[in-house]
Structure formats: structure tokens, C-alpha cells
Design an enzyme around this catalytic site. Sequence first.
Site, short mmCIF file in Angstrom:
data_model
loop_
_atom_site.label_atom_id
_atom_site.label_comp_id
_atom_site.label_asym_id
_atom_site.label_seq_id
_atom_site.Cartn_x
_atom_site.Cartn_y
_atom_site.Cartn_z
N CYS A 1 12.00 13.07 1.60
CA CYS A 1 12.37 14.42 1.15
C CYS A 1 12.13 15.53 2.16
O CYS A 1 12.55 16.66 1.95
CB CYS A 1 11.68 14.76 -0.16
N CYS B 1 3.73 11.26 -2.02
CA CYS B 1 4.28 12.59 -1.78
C CYS B 1 4.36 13.32 -3.12
O CYS B 1 4.91 12.80 -4.09
CB CYS B 1 5.66 12.48 -1.15
N CYS C 1 -4.48 6.25 5.62
CA CYS C 1 -3.81 5.14 6.30
C CYS C 1 -2.37 5.15 5.81
O CYS C 1 -2.08 4.73 4.69
CB CYS C 1 -4.53 3.84 5.94
#
Length: 145
Positions: free
Chosen positions: A51, A98, A123
Amino acid sequence: MSLKIEKTPEQWKALLSPLEYRVLRESGTEAPFTGEYTDTTAAGIYRCRACGTELFRSDHKFESHCGWPSFYTAAAEDRVVYLEDRSLPGRARVEVRCAACDSHLGHVFEGEGYQTPTDQRFCINSVSLTFEPDGSATHGAPSES
């Protein structure tokens, strides 16, 4: 954070490569030491590949020798969400997603002894990210069309 980005699986598949889809949408993991940004040291911004949301900055990246890009903090806490991950038997982890599009990014670990300001290691799969070197970076996520 702006509005949530929602797409159907078919829309995501049209935008992402098979590996990107497996990692970002199905919580997969790329093989260690194979990612595009594992050894990147240039200054810039790391964005969500799905995105475009700014997630991490190069000045928060450090070498952990784990095989994936490592950061000690997100660009801003409202850019990521944390979920309990018990997908590995006998081992609880914290998944990082996200906040804008709910794509899987990787995991965050604490207390591993790295000399970072937060004692955390985000990570993150390289395939979950894009990189904009300083000087070419724009601020904010791209507009949805």
C-alpha cells in the site's frame, strides 16, 4: 493513520507477485539471506509494498545477522499493529502487520541483547517492503485510485 485499505484476494493477486502475495497476504516468510534489503545500508524510507505506507526508516535499521532486515522501531507506532502469533508449536511470537492494509510484515522480538535504544528487533521480510533512498522519498502513502 488514514482509512483502511481493503481489497479482495483477487485484487491483491493482480497487484502482487506470487511471493509477495504469499508473504504479505498469507503470512508467509521469505528464505533468510535472500531478501533485497537484508544488507541495504543506504539512507531512506521503507514502505509497505502492498500500500505504500511509510513503515521504517534507515536510521532505525541495524545489522542483526538474522537473514532479514532488522529495525529497532517503526517509523511511528500507528503505522503497525501487533498480533499474538502461536503458529509455531511451543513458541509464542508477536507478528507485525501494516496498520493501513493489514499486510504481514514479519515479527518483533524483545530482550535479545542487541545494543539498540528499544531492545527490540523488528525482523521484517524484504518482500514486504519497498525502499526510497533519501532525496527521492515523498511523504505519506500514495493516493488510492
